[in-house]
Design an enzyme around this catalytic site. Structure first.
Site: not given
Ligand code: PBG
Length: 321
Positions: A194, A247
């Protein structure tokens, strides 16, 4: 071989289907609430009763899974809304399981939506020379809260636990805790690679989870690093992850393709809020063909190697497929 649709379809290598789609839902307090998210046309904050209705529709469209995010009644510095047995996401999971039992429920395990400061872990203020070094995320104490959250979610009926926090050692901690509480059969899908991405902007409006100071670059990955992504995935698999995820998706297709080539586990990709918002905005301006670009973007993610796609387009795409 490209002359007619019959021929093109005959030789097509990738067939996009909704069987790997996961539809994200944002659960908020109240009843009868269906509040539009400004930066994500077509996406809503839903109260539990509305989420149940939504899930009936999602399941009827042939989408096998949803992932739940929560907007709690209140936030604090221990993210208690994330792990409370009656936390918002736990209540939603119970209600959905009762009404739509065959829909797979995925629980996003993270603390940012529940922390008053909006970070994914416990924060300690320290004396630093620069704003960046004025606070630290306490990795190991955070693991305890994440593990409690995973257990609370499993108890509420989540079928798959999906940690998105990016703390080190969280898969190990979650697996041990789930096993100790009798959930040894609950699989973990790790947000393994991520990245610290600008594409999460609209999500932070939807989930009210923007950090009130600093950013997430000290725990999410540097977008420049592909080799490190492979190491993150490897570590999560060693710790016991059953499925992995990359992601965001479109700007990271190389990471998806490499992960597919290297690891023989189910691979997901999250087409995140900013990817969705860009397509929606351009289509609303008449600059691109909405359906065509939506399907092309999803196809590219599947072609790169992801068999599971988390996407806000799940319903619209499923209607066309
Ligand atoms: C929680 C999380 C996030 C997303 C999914 N889980 C936000 C982040 O990391 O700031 C992002 C999903 C999206 O942008 O659609 N940490």
């Amino acid at each position: 071989m490209r002359r007619t649709e019959a021929l093109r379809s005959f030789v097509r290598e990738t067939r996009l289907t909704p069987t790997g789609f996961v539809y994200p839902l944002f659960i908020c307090p109240g009843e009868g609430v269906r509040k539009p998210v400004g930066s994500m046309p077509g996406v809503f904050n839903l109260s539990v009763d509305e989420a149940v209705k939504e899930c009936r529709e999602v399941y009827a469209l042939g989408i096998p899974a949803v992932i739940l995010f929560g907007l709690p009644e209140h936030k604090d510095e221990q993210a208690s809304g994330a792990w409370a047995d009656d936390g918002i996401v736990q209540r939603a999971a119970r209600a959905i399981k009762k009404e739509v039992p065959n829909l797979l429920l995925m629980g996003d395990v993270c603390l940012c939506e529940y922390m008053s400061h909006g970070h994914c872990g416990i924060v300690k203020k320290v004396n630093g020379a620069t704003p960046e070094t004025e606070y630290e995320i306490l990795n190991d104490p955070t693991l305890d809260l994440l593990a409690k959250t995973a257990v609370a979610q499993a108890k509420a009926g989540m079928d798959i636990i999906a940690p998105s926090d990016m703390m080190d050692g969280r898969i190990d901690a979650l697996r041990a805790s789930l096993d100790a509480h009798g959930f040894e059969n609950t699989p973990i899908m790790s947000y393994a690679a991520k990245f610290a991405s600008g594409f999460y902007g609209p999500f932070r409006e939807a989930a009210d989870s923007a950090p009130s100071f600093g950013d997430r670059r000290s725990y999410q990955m540097d977008p420049a690093n592909a080799r490190e992504a492979m190491r993150e995935i490897e570590l999560d698999l060693e710790e016991g992850a059953d499925m992995i995820m990359v992601k965001p998706a479109i700007a990271y297709l190389d990471i998806i393709a490499e992960a597919r080539a290297r690891f023989d586990v189910p691979l997901g990709a999250y087409q995140v809020s900013g990817e969705y918002a860009m397509i929606k905005a351009a289509a609303q301006n008449g600059w691109i063909d909405h359906d065509r670009v939506m399907l092309e973007s999803l196809l590219s993610i599947q072609r790169a190697g992801a068999s599971i796609i988390l996407t806000y387009f799940a319903k619209e795409a499923a209607k066309l497929l």
